[in-house]
Design a protein around this motif. Sequence first.
Motif, PDB file in Angstrom:
ATOM      1  N   MET A   1       0.825  -1.218   0.000  1.00  0.00           N
ATOM      2  CA  MET A   1       0.000   0.000   0.000  1.00  0.00           C
ATOM      3  C   MET A   1       0.858   1.266   0.000  1.00  0.00           C
ATOM      4  SD  MET A   1      -3.014  -1.184   2.641  1.00  0.00           S
ATOM      5  CE  MET A   1      -4.038   0.257   2.387  1.00  0.00           C
ATOM      6  N   ALA A   2       2.180   1.086  -0.105  1.00  0.00           N
ATOM      7  CA  ALA A   2       3.127   2.217  -0.154  1.00  0.00           C
ATOM      8  C   ALA A   2       3.093   3.058   1.113  1.00  0.00           C
ATOM      9  CB  ALA A   2       2.853   3.084  -1.388  1.00  0.00           C
ATOM     10  N   ILE A   3       2.784   2.441   2.238  1.00  0.00           N
ATOM     11  CA  ILE A   3       2.825   3.144   3.522  1.00  0.00           C
ATOM     12  C   ILE A   3       4.184   2.858   4.159  1.00  0.00           C
ATOM     13  CG2 ILE A   3       1.797   3.337   5.821  1.00  0.00           C
ATOM     14  CD1 ILE A   3      -0.846   2.415   4.519  1.00  0.00           C
ATOM     15  N   ARG A   4       5.004   3.869   4.233  1.00  0.00           N
ATOM     16  CA  ARG A   4       6.383   3.692   4.710  1.00  0.00           C
ATOM     17  C   ARG A   4       6.530   3.951   6.200  1.00  0.00           C
ATOM     18  NH1 ARG A   4       6.655   1.251   0.478  1.00  0.00           N
ATOM     19  NH2 ARG A   4       7.315   2.173  -1.479  1.00  0.00           N
ATOM     20  N   ARG A   5       5.747   4.892   6.721  1.00  0.00           N
ATOM     21  CA  ARG A   5       5.842   5.206   8.151  1.00  0.00           C
ATOM     22  C   ARG A   5       4.464   5.608   8.662  1.00  0.00           C
ATOM     23  NH1 ARG A   5       8.618   9.165   5.447  1.00  0.00           N
ATOM     24  NH2 ARG A   5      10.598   8.238   6.035  1.00  0.00           N
TER      25      ARG A   5
END
Length: 399
Positions: A1-5
């Motif tokens: 989901m391209a959630i890095r932080r």
Amino acid sequence: MAIRRPSQIQIACIPQILKGRDCIGGARTGSGKTIAFAAPILQKLSEDPFGVFALVLTPTRELALQISEQFAALGASMNLRQAVVVGGMDMITQALALQKRPHVVVATPGRLADHIRSSGEEAIAGLRRVKFLVLDEADRLLTPGFAEELEECMSVMTKAKSRQTLLFSATVTESVMQLEKSFQHVFVHEVPSNSISVPDTLDQTYLFIPTHVREAYLVSLLTLPVNENKSAIVFVNRATTAEVLKRILRSMDVRVTALHSKISQRERTDSLGRFRAEAARVLVATDVASRGLDIPVVQMVVNFDVPADPDDYIHRVGRTARAGRQGESITFVTEHDVNRVQAIEERVGKKMSKYELVTENMVIRDSLQATSNAKREALMDLDRENSGLLRKKRKIDAR
């Protein structure tokens, strides 16, 4: 989901929910509130899977479908079963889905209340063991318009002591905070009111114009060279206005679709799908599209009608400039809207600046005559269609 932080609200709420605490979470639109409750729910579900494990209530069908999509994405690796229970869809199919005890039920209060009243114990039995109850856009759900349906939904669930209750919203109102006293070990996370309102990356502007030429100004705005490729949501206060604007813009060769309560659920889903896929560049919508919807392509929000409630303005303009992206909002202000705009500016703590790219001379030269003709034809078409529907209804009633 391209959630890095994790976002601020996720950092604050996820550990507390995992500890078993009830939660009231308030943060600006686009800050990741859905994952702030979905991730810990799925973590707890993986430890002790059974259905129905969580019930998520939300005010609109579109938001329910979006929440379901996010649960599906997060729970893809754990064979998550879920059901969406909203109006406009087949009741029998939904009742059968509830009988299968999905892990997560995402619902609008009205349709779930319908099932509680009419679908029998087999369909609602799973709701009696719910471990998590989530009210998303809680400020809206706790208004008088939802009171009766919400009470019906709560009547079949476990007592508050044996479940966790999570309330999330971009605007934490007094009605939301009043529930704090009834919670067990409640955790409250609310970002300061001066920063909750709108994203810092949003450019807020206004156009002061006469009421009777708003349509021409809208056409000029959307067809400016700087805007002609931008994805935009145009918010209106009434479904009829949405239909008229859709027809006007379509006749002016703008790729447009509409979203409001007067069209079928299939049309609503199709319209939103076309806009998400950028098959339509402009979405004309009532406030059914103002809450929670995450559509990354939106670059501009136009308030064709000024909302009566400043919080509705916050939710509308929150459809752009999400997750750190840039965005702009343009509010059409007529002679009747000055008090409303002043209330909005006080609520968000910032003055709107004047939008300079559309001028009166430009509108008169480029779009006034053509837009007036298109509006007249749109009103005539609607009148003919409504007359046809009325005649058809009379025939059915006479049988």
